[in-house]
Write an enzyme that holds these catalytic residues in place. Structure first.
Site, PDB file in Angstrom:
ATOM      1  N   GLY A  46       0.820  -1.206   0.000  1.00 39.59           N
ATOM      2  CA  GLY A  46       0.000   0.000   0.000  1.00 39.59           C
ATOM      3  C   GLY A  46       0.852   1.253   0.000  1.00 39.59           C
ATOM      4  N   TYR A  47       1.901   1.244   0.804  1.00 43.25           N
ATOM      5  CA  TYR A  47       2.798   2.394   0.880  1.00 43.25           C
ATOM      6  C   TYR A  47       3.488   2.628  -0.462  1.00 43.25           C
ATOM      7  CZ  TYR A  47       6.421   5.514   2.738  1.00 43.25           C
ATOM      8  OH  TYR A  47       7.244   6.584   2.974  1.00 43.25           O
TER       9      TYR A  47
END
Length: 256
Positions: free
Chosen positions: A160-161
């Site tokens: 996600g990052y």
């Protein structure tokens, strides 16, 4: 304008998100030292801006603190409306607030993905769009996003990052393409491995710690103070012909 005068931010107001600690605190501190008044924002920022407030007021600048939950779209929208009403002229916007969740991709839950994308990408789009309207109307402004080495690389156990920071790189260029001709500079700073809360897990892992340090030509982890110069440069008239750039501050990592 030549010499140090081009870095002077006197009379400017800078809004810095994620300013309560770490890189955001360091950038806000540097902008104040260059002459700007500061609007400090974070999820838990005190009304008097806490330690940041003490630091900025000690330089003779004004400072205001705001709390905002960047994971809540309605809260971000409400904050953008409130801050632009209370501070009609925001000259500099530093989109630094962010979060990270670590778990292998096959085990990465939807709620973590949604949270990271909302905080790191969607909230920053909304805030830039709303504050940018005033900059466009005045024909001047500086926007600085905090990107990442994972704007360029995939990382490990942080899908996600990595996706959010890849998106920040594209968002920086998208805004710059539209706004450069209207007097608004949009750029990003991509930190390398910096000694902050986000990297605590890596610094506490002897194997990852050694692997990371072995690759950094500068031979050390970065510090928030390493962002003083880059932040002032991108916020000042010294960068008036710089648009859509992602400036790496990484101890040489990307050149290795």
């Amino acid at each position: 304008m030549t010499g140090t005068a081009m870095f002077d931010l006197s009379g400017k107001t800078a809004l810095v998100t994620g300013a309560r600690r770490g890189i955001g605190f360091g950038m806000a501190e540097a902008l104040a030292a260059a002459g700007a008044d500061i609007i400090g924002v974070s999820a838990s920022m005190e009304a008097d801006a806490g330690l940041l407030g003490e630091t900025v007021r000690g330089m003779g600048r004004q400072v205001w603190g705001y709390g905002c939950n960047f994971a809540d779209r309605s809260a971000v929208t409400a904050f953008a409306q409130r801050v632009t009403e209370e501070h009609p002229q925001i000259d500099i916007l530093v989109n630094n607030a962010g979060t990270i969740r670590r778990k292998p991709a096959a085990e990465h839950p939807d709620e973590w993905w949604d949270e990271v994308i909302e905080v790191n990408l969607s909230a920053q789009f909304v805030l830039t769009r709303e504050i940018g309207k005033g900059m466009l109307a005045r024909g001047s402004g500086k926007v600085i996003f905090t990107a990442s080495l994972l704007t360029f690389q995939g990382g490990i156990t942080v899908p996600g990052y990595a996706a959010s920071k890849g998106g920040i790189g594209q968002l920086t260029m998208a805004f710059a393409n539209e706004w450069a001709g209207q007097g608004v500079n949009v750029n990003a700073i991509a930190p390398g491995y910096i000694a902050t809360d986000n990297t605590e897990a890596l610094r506490n892992d002897p194997v990852r710690q050694k692997a990371i340090l072995d690759r950094i030509p500068a031979g050390r982890w970065g510090e928030p103070s390493d962002f003083h110069g880059p932040a002032v440069f991108l916020a000042s008239s010294a960068s008036d012909y710089v648009h859509g750039t992602i400036l790496t501050v990484d101890g040489g990592w990307m050149g290795r």
